[in-house]
Design a protein around this motif. Sequence first.
Motif: not given
Length: 206
Positions: A13-27, A93-102
């Motif tokens: 029912k609910l979705i958590q959305v973590c957004s970032s620009t230039n590897n910096k989280v802003h929401s 946040l972990a979804v976002l971080q995992a996507s940036l792994l080499p």
Amino acid sequence: MNKLRIGVDLAHKLIQVCSSTNNKVHSNNEMTLQQFSEYLASLSPSTIIFEACASANYWHQFATSLGHNSLLISARLVMSVRQSQKTDKNDALAVLQASLLPDVHFITAKSINEQQAQSMLKLREHSVKQKVALKNQLSGLLREFNISSGRSICQFVGTIQDALENAENGFCDAFVNNNRRTKWGQILTSDIKLMWQPYKLLLKCW
């Protein structure tokens, strides 16, 4: 201009959305399904990363249709990256971080046709299991009347037909008619062709 990158933790029912620009989280905000749909529609083309789960393919297709670069990432990888206790915010946040792994490996999303094919095949597997379970149950019931049947489905169907029609078995009319309408009859009407029906439907999807 730096491209927006968004990690999404999907729920019923609910979705958590973590957004970032230039590897910096802003929401890192919670949204309803409707709010998230409108949010995606309002964005310029961005990279959206979804944790692979039941509804991930749907949202991948929706995001892609709006021009976003949509990616699916393994839930196991997300779990290994998460540094704090499990919460929706930490998961996004972990979804976002995992996507940036080499050398991260993203999961191939399914098209709607592939989803339909998968659904039909799962239903077919379930039908096969039900048919086997019903056959085993009926075999046990037949043995209670000292009636044995062959192993193949054709032999088994023949045994049931003979058992219900053979007056020497001493079955009353009520027993015969009732069992034709219920489980005994189901094995007769469950034509083996029905097992292949999903494949016929599948061909129409492509």
